[in-house]
Design a protein around this motif. Structure first.
Motif, mmCIF file in Angstrom:
data_model
loop_
_atom_site.group_PDB
_atom_site.id
_atom_site.type_symbol
_atom_site.label_atom_id
_atom_site.label_comp_id
_atom_site.label_asym_id
_atom_site.label_seq_id
_atom_site.Cartn_x
_atom_site.Cartn_y
_atom_site.Cartn_z
ATOM 1 N N TYR A 165 0.862 -1.170 0.000
ATOM 2 C CA TYR A 165 0.000 0.000 0.000
ATOM 3 C C TYR A 165 0.901 1.222 0.000
ATOM 4 O O TYR A 165 1.663 1.437 0.931
ATOM 5 C CB TYR A 165 -0.907 0.005 1.231
ATOM 6 C CG TYR A 165 -1.787 1.210 1.290
ATOM 7 C CD1 TYR A 165 -2.896 1.328 0.455
ATOM 8 C CD2 TYR A 165 -1.522 2.256 2.157
ATOM 9 C CE1 TYR A 165 -3.704 2.427 0.488
ATOM 10 C CE2 TYR A 165 -2.323 3.372 2.200
ATOM 11 C CZ TYR A 165 -3.416 3.457 1.368
ATOM 12 O OH TYR A 165 -4.215 4.570 1.399
ATOM 13 N N LEU A 166 0.853 1.990 -1.062
ATOM 14 C CA LEU A 166 1.711 3.154 -1.189
ATOM 15 C C LEU A 166 0.893 4.416 -0.971
ATOM 16 O O LEU A 166 -0.171 4.580 -1.557
ATOM 17 C CB LEU A 166 2.351 3.200 -2.573
ATOM 18 C CG LEU A 166 3.243 2.017 -2.926
ATOM 19 C CD1 LEU A 166 3.700 2.113 -4.364
ATOM 20 C CD2 LEU A 166 4.428 1.966 -2.005
ATOM 21 N N THR A 167 1.405 5.287 -0.152
ATOM 22 C CA THR A 167 0.728 6.556 0.080
ATOM 23 C C THR A 167 1.327 7.623 -0.833
ATOM 24 O O THR A 167 2.404 7.436 -1.421
ATOM 25 C CB THR A 167 0.889 7.000 1.544
ATOM 26 O OG1 THR A 167 2.271 7.198 1.817
ATOM 27 C CG2 THR A 167 0.315 5.968 2.504
ATOM 28 N N LYS A 168 0.636 8.722 -0.924
ATOM 29 C CA LYS A 168 1.106 9.823 -1.760
ATOM 30 C C LYS A 168 2.446 10.361 -1.244
ATOM 31 O O LYS A 168 3.332 10.688 -2.033
ATOM 32 C CB LYS A 168 0.056 10.933 -1.764
ATOM 33 C CG LYS A 168 0.395 12.096 -2.632
ATOM 34 C CD LYS A 168 -0.708 13.139 -2.594
ATOM 35 C CE LYS A 168 -0.323 14.347 -3.421
ATOM 36 N NZ LYS A 168 -1.324 15.399 -3.359
ATOM 37 N N GLU A 169 2.579 10.411 0.074
ATOM 38 C CA GLU A 169 3.811 10.932 0.662
ATOM 39 C C GLU A 169 5.000 10.024 0.344
ATOM 40 O O GLU A 169 6.100 10.504 0.054
ATOM 41 C CB GLU A 169 3.668 11.085 2.186
ATOM 42 C CG GLU A 169 2.713 12.188 2.608
ATOM 43 C CD GLU A 169 1.251 11.777 2.527
ATOM 44 O OE1 GLU A 169 0.960 10.558 2.560
ATOM 45 O OE2 GLU A 169 0.402 12.665 2.403
ATOM 46 N N GLU A 170 4.791 8.714 0.388
ATOM 47 C CA GLU A 170 5.874 7.784 0.065
ATOM 48 C C GLU A 170 6.310 7.933 -1.383
ATOM 49 O O GLU A 170 7.497 7.922 -1.697
ATOM 50 C CB GLU A 170 5.435 6.343 0.325
ATOM 51 C CG GLU A 170 5.306 5.995 1.780
ATOM 52 C CD GLU A 170 4.755 4.593 1.985
ATOM 53 O OE1 GLU A 170 4.195 4.022 1.036
ATOM 54 O OE2 GLU A 170 4.888 4.087 3.099
ATOM 55 N N MET A 171 5.336 8.056 -2.284
ATOM 56 C CA MET A 171 5.647 8.222 -3.702
ATOM 57 C C MET A 171 6.400 9.534 -3.940
ATOM 58 O O MET A 171 7.364 9.583 -4.702
ATOM 59 C CB MET A 171 4.368 8.195 -4.541
ATOM 60 C CG MET A 171 3.674 6.847 -4.558
ATOM 61 S SD MET A 171 4.636 5.588 -5.390
ATOM 62 C CE MET A 171 4.487 6.127 -7.060
ATOM 63 N N ASN A 190 8.219 11.262 -1.746
ATOM 64 C CA ASN A 190 9.566 11.164 -1.170
ATOM 65 C C ASN A 190 10.488 10.331 -2.040
ATOM 66 O O ASN A 190 11.666 10.662 -2.220
ATOM 67 C CB ASN A 190 9.499 10.585 0.241
ATOM 68 C CG ASN A 190 8.849 11.537 1.218
ATOM 69 O OD1 ASN A 190 8.783 12.743 0.976
ATOM 70 N ND2 ASN A 190 8.356 10.999 2.315
ATOM 71 N N THR A 191 9.977 9.243 -2.588
ATOM 72 C CA THR A 191 10.787 8.390 -3.459
ATOM 73 C C THR A 191 11.176 9.130 -4.735
ATOM 74 O O THR A 191 12.324 9.046 -5.182
ATOM 75 C CB THR A 191 10.023 7.108 -3.807
ATOM 76 O OG1 THR A 191 9.666 6.448 -2.592
ATOM 77 C CG2 THR A 191 10.859 6.181 -4.660
ATOM 78 N N ALA A 200 16.927 13.793 -6.907
ATOM 79 C CA ALA A 200 18.021 14.498 -6.242
ATOM 80 C C ALA A 200 19.375 13.908 -6.625
ATOM 81 O O ALA A 200 20.389 14.592 -6.578
ATOM 82 C CB ALA A 200 17.840 14.439 -4.732
ATOM 83 N N ARG A 201 19.401 12.663 -7.001
ATOM 84 C CA ARG A 201 20.651 12.003 -7.380
ATOM 85 C C ARG A 201 21.064 12.307 -8.817
ATOM 86 O O ARG A 201 22.162 11.973 -9.231
ATOM 87 C CB ARG A 201 20.523 10.497 -7.199
ATOM 88 C CG ARG A 201 20.365 10.115 -5.754
ATOM 89 C CD ARG A 201 20.254 8.641 -5.589
ATOM 90 N NE ARG A 201 20.099 8.326 -4.176
ATOM 91 C CZ ARG A 201 19.890 7.144 -3.706
ATOM 92 N NH1 ARG A 201 19.806 6.116 -4.541
ATOM 93 N NH2 ARG A 201 19.754 6.944 -2.422
#
Length: 115
Positions: A35-41, A43-44, A50-51
């Motif tokens: 279960y993926l939340t909007k915040e996890e997506m 942040n990922t 950033a890399r």
């Protein structure tokens, strides 16, 4: 159990097929669905971008490459992917043009009482 086997054999010999059954075993392995939340997506995505090198071209490459991959995988129809990519390009180029124009106006010295 012997009576059941005899009865099944007799029904099979009768020819009507009413007593014949085919038992199959099915395997239902547990498949965990994350279960993926909007915040996890978010942040990922931020961590991945950033890399990348600091140029906007690299981030654009990732965006358009991802859009193309979705179209190839069938998650998006190609006309939709083309429309999204084209609209994104137009919006981004318009913003860049506005930003350059705005920065150019700020660099000019302002003359008091004039334009």
């Amino acid at each position: 159990m012997a009576r059941t086997t005899e009865r099944t054999r007799q029904e099979a010999q009768a020819g009507d097929g009413a007593g014949m059954h085919l038992h199959m075993r099915t395997l239902h392995p547990p498949v965990p669905i994350p279960y993926l939340t909007k915040e996890e997506m978010t942040n990922t995505a931020r961590a991945a971008t950033a890399r990348l090198p600091g140029t906007p071209a690299a981030k654009d490459l990732v965006f358009y490459g991802g859009l193309g991959a979705l179209a190839v995988a069938g998650a998006l129809e190609w006309p939709v992917a083309l429309a999204v990519g084209g609209a994104t390009w137009l919006v981004r180029s318009g913003r860049r043009q506005q930003k350059e124009t705005h920065e150019g106006q700020e660099k000019r010295p302002r003359v008091p009482g004039g334009r």
